[in-house]
Design a protein around this motif. Structure first.
Motif, PDB file in Angstrom:
ATOM      1  N   GLY A  84    -134.794  18.995  -4.700  1.00 14.27           N
ATOM      2  CA  GLY A  84    -134.377  19.811  -3.636  1.00 14.27           C
ATOM      3  C   GLY A  84    -133.827  20.909  -4.136  1.00 14.27           C
ATOM      4  N   THR A 119    -137.485  15.738   3.810  1.00 13.67           N
ATOM      5  CA  THR A 119    -136.361  16.221   2.826  1.00 13.67           C
ATOM      6  C   THR A 119    -136.460  15.313   1.567  1.00 13.67           C
ATOM      7  OG1 THR A 119    -134.829  16.204   4.735  1.00 13.67           O
ATOM      8  CG2 THR A 119    -133.780  16.197   2.732  1.00 13.67           C
ATOM      9  N   LEU A 123    -131.567  14.610  -1.754  1.00 12.34           N
ATOM     10  CA  LEU A 123    -130.717  15.180  -0.613  1.00 12.34           C
ATOM     11  C   LEU A 123    -130.475  14.386   0.355  1.00 12.34           C
ATOM     12  CD1 LEU A 123    -132.162  18.820  -0.993  1.00 12.34           C
ATOM     13  CD2 LEU A 123    -130.254  17.949  -2.044  1.00 12.34           C
ATOM     14  N   HIS A 124    -131.612  13.678   0.747  1.00 10.93           N
ATOM     15  CA  HIS A 124    -131.475  12.803   2.039  1.00 10.93           C
ATOM     16  C   HIS A 124    -130.407  11.792   1.694  1.00 10.93           C
ATOM     17  CE1 HIS A 124    -132.737  10.261   5.267  1.00 10.93           C
ATOM     18  NE2 HIS A 124    -133.055  11.294   5.783  1.00 10.93           N
ATOM     19  N   ASN A 126    -127.714  11.888   0.036  1.00 10.05           N
ATOM     20  CA  ASN A 126    -126.354  12.270   0.129  1.00 10.05           C
ATOM     21  C   ASN A 126    -126.025  12.996   1.275  1.00 10.05           C
ATOM     22  OD1 ASN A 126    -127.261  15.054  -0.194  1.00 10.05           O
ATOM     23  ND2 ASN A 126    -126.330  15.247  -2.233  1.00 10.05           N
ATOM     24  N   ASP A 128    -128.343  14.491   4.001  1.00 11.69           N
ATOM     25  CA  ASP A 128    -129.445  15.147   4.430  1.00 11.69           C
ATOM     26  C   ASP A 128    -128.771  16.671   5.334  1.00 11.69           C
ATOM     27  OD1 ASP A 128    -132.214  15.794   5.053  1.00 11.69           O
ATOM     28  OD2 ASP A 128    -132.052  14.767   7.181  1.00 11.69           O
ATOM     29  N   PHE A 129    -128.991  16.794   6.481  1.00  9.19           N
ATOM     30  CA  PHE A 129    -128.543  17.869   6.793  1.00  9.19           C
ATOM     31  C   PHE A 129    -126.947  18.060   7.274  1.00  9.19           C
ATOM     32  CE2 PHE A 129    -132.948  19.413   6.473  1.00  9.19           C
ATOM     33  CZ  PHE A 129    -132.917  20.401   5.840  1.00  9.19           C
ATOM     34  N   ASN A 131    -124.914  17.165   5.507  1.00 14.53           N
ATOM     35  CA  ASN A 131    -124.094  17.701   4.295  1.00 14.53           C
ATOM     36  C   ASN A 131    -124.416  19.151   4.089  1.00 14.53           C
ATOM     37  OD1 ASN A 131    -123.255  18.452   1.696  1.00 14.53           O
ATOM     38  ND2 ASN A 131    -123.970  16.427   0.700  1.00 14.53           N
ATOM     39  N   ASP A 133    -123.888  20.921   1.915  1.00 15.71           N
ATOM     40  CA  ASP A 133    -124.336  21.547   0.496  1.00 15.71           C
ATOM     41  C   ASP A 133    -126.103  21.426   0.684  1.00 15.71           C
ATOM     42  OD1 ASP A 133    -121.990  21.822  -0.606  1.00 15.71           O
ATOM     43  OD2 ASP A 133    -122.139  19.934  -1.382  1.00 15.71           O
ATOM     44  N   ASN A 134    -126.629  20.608   1.487  1.00 14.65           N
ATOM     45  CA  ASN A 134    -127.980  20.307   1.520  1.00 14.65           C
ATOM     46  C   ASN A 134    -128.678  21.641   2.432  1.00 14.65           C
ATOM     47  OD1 ASN A 134    -127.928  18.271  -0.229  1.00 14.65           O
ATOM     48  ND2 ASN A 134    -128.010  16.647   1.448  1.00 14.65           N
ATOM     49  N   HIS A 137    -128.964  24.383   0.032  1.00 16.25           N
ATOM     50  CA  HIS A 137    -130.227  23.985  -0.697  1.00 16.25           C
ATOM     51  C   HIS A 137    -131.475  24.419  -0.136  1.00 16.25           C
ATOM     52  CE1 HIS A 137    -127.969  22.289  -3.868  1.00 16.25           C
ATOM     53  NE2 HIS A 137    -127.608  21.091  -3.144  1.00 16.25           N
TER      54      HIS A 137
END
Length: 180
Positions: A84, A119, A123-124, A126, A128-129, A131, A133-134, A137
């Protein structure tokens, strides 16, 4: 009297990377949320799907032959950035350049979606959206694609944004399967 479509009419079809490409473990592609979700909950996987990863020249030749002059295609985020973010997977980048070149060769305009429910698993897992930070990304991934794939004229960021929230966090039919 036979009616004809306007000269600039786009008669199109559609695919989604995870639903069509197959090759889920090929050329450095990273895992996506659906890989684990299907393993844990269903008897099928996205392998080989319709094997678009290997058969796209045939599919696009048929598109041209039958007058399909547009196709919605998604880029598998994890084929470009396996986790990701971070290092770019050159084989993934090469695949999409070849795919878009074949589209143009066959007079099939690609309409490219950056996220179609796939995703990257890292990233998913931790958040997904949810978060922030993602989200950054994704912005970096999108910026990379817009610059790298300059042969693409039409972009969509997310396919069906409503069902992402609904399917993932309200009804629970998409990974992570949360029912609100």
């Amino acid at each position: 009297m036979v009616k004809t479509l306007p000269k600039d009419f786009i008669f199109g079809g559609a695919t989604a990377a995870y639903q069509a490409e197959g090759a889920t473990k090929t050329d450095g592609k990273g895992r996506v949320a659906w890989d684990k979700y299907l393993e844990d909950n269903y008897w099928y996987t996205a392998e080989p799907a319709s094997d678009f990863y290997n058969r796209y020249p045939v599919d696009l030749e048929l598109s041209e032959q039958f007058g399909v002059n547009g196709i919605r295609i998604s880029i598998a985020w994890s084929r470009i950035f396996p986790t990701g973010f971070g290092e770019v997977n050159p084989k993934g980048v090469e695949f999409y350049h070849k795919l878009f070149a074949e589209c143009h060769k066959r007079h099939v305009e690609p309409f490219v979606t950056l996220h179609h429910f796939d995703t990257p698993e890292t990233l998913h897992s931790n958040g997904d959206f949810l978060n922030r930070d993602n989200i950054e990304h994704f912005v970096n991934y999108a910026a990379f694609c817009f610059k790298e794939f300059s042969e693409v004229n039409y972009w969509t960021t997310f396919n069906e944004i409503g069902p992402i929230g609904d399917g993932q966090y309200l009804v629970g039919k998409f990974p992570p399967g949360i029912q609100y």
